[in-house]
Motif scaffolding. Structure first.
Motif, PDB file in Angstrom:
ATOM      1  N   ALA A  52       1.040  -1.749  -0.027  1.00  0.00           N
ATOM      2  CA  ALA A  52       0.028  -0.415   0.299  1.00  0.00           C
ATOM      3  C   ALA A  52       1.043   0.988   0.528  1.00  0.00           C
ATOM      4  O   ALA A  52       0.568   2.096  -1.066  1.00  0.00           O
ATOM      5  N   ASN A  90       1.527   4.026  -2.724  1.00  0.00           N
ATOM      6  CA  ASN A  90       0.235   5.733  -2.807  1.00  0.00           C
ATOM      7  C   ASN A  90       1.533   6.556  -2.780  1.00  0.00           C
ATOM      8  O   ASN A  90       1.190   7.484  -1.692  1.00  0.00           O
ATOM      9  N   GLY A 128      -1.326   7.555   3.590  1.00  0.00           N
ATOM     10  CA  GLY A 128      -2.051   7.949   2.783  1.00  0.00           C
ATOM     11  C   GLY A 128      -3.204   7.895   3.718  1.00  0.00           C
ATOM     12  O   GLY A 128      -3.882   7.532   4.936  1.00  0.00           O
ATOM     13  N   ARG A 166      -6.113   5.664   3.107  1.00  0.00           N
ATOM     14  CA  ARG A 166      -6.526   4.162   3.470  1.00  0.00           C
ATOM     15  C   ARG A 166      -6.919   3.887   4.131  1.00  0.00           C
ATOM     16  O   ARG A 166      -6.536   4.126   5.239  1.00  0.00           O
TER      17      ARG A 166
END
Length: 151
Positions: free
Chosen positions: A58, A62, A67, A69
């Protein structure tokens, strides 16, 4: 040996996360607790697994940060599971087959714990060490073929 043998030694401390929690919060928990995985639970049911593997993927996707998420967007939503009665050799095969480092242990729908590949490897090595010591003791105490010597 069975998974229940590992859980008995390891204890049953569990860390869970909700699928709708921010990924940043989950990563913070993993760092604070020095753990490599979190079980994702929703309404009392296991719905996924979050490991450092999913976190790293992830972060890379990103551009270097987690971030905004949510856990749901990166978790493994079909993790391998086992029961307390599953044999250790079967767990080892399952984990190797999927390159899984962590496996939730379920008794029906109840989460009993999480075992890691390290836990499995340590159990196997400990069992082999014990067997090795027993065999060496048996050989050392092996009776002589000549029988007692006459004086």
């Amino acid at each position: 040996m069975k998974v229940s043998d590992i859980l008995r030694v390891k204890g049953n401390t569990l860390f869970t996360v909700s699928p709708d929690q921010p990924l940043a919060h989950a990563v913070e928990t993993m760092a604070e607790r020095d753990i490599g995985s979190l079980v994702v639970m929703e309404f009392g049911d296991l719905v996924g697994m979050l490991t450092f593997r999913e976190v790293i993927q992830a972060v890379v996707a990103n551009g270097g940060s987690v971030g905004t998420r949510l856990v749901r967007s990166v978790m493994d939503d079909a993790p391998l599971t086992c029961t307390p009665e599953t044999e250790i050799d079967e767990v080892r095969r399952m984990m190797l087959g999927r390159h899984a480092r962590y496996m939730p242990v379920l008794n029906g729908k109840q989460l009993m714990g999480v075992i890691s590949f390290y836990d499995v490897a340590k159990t196997v090595v400990d069992a082999q060490d014990f067997e090795n010591r027993m065999l060496k003791a048996y050989i050392r105490d092996w009776p002589s073929e000549d029988g007692p010597k006459a004086s």
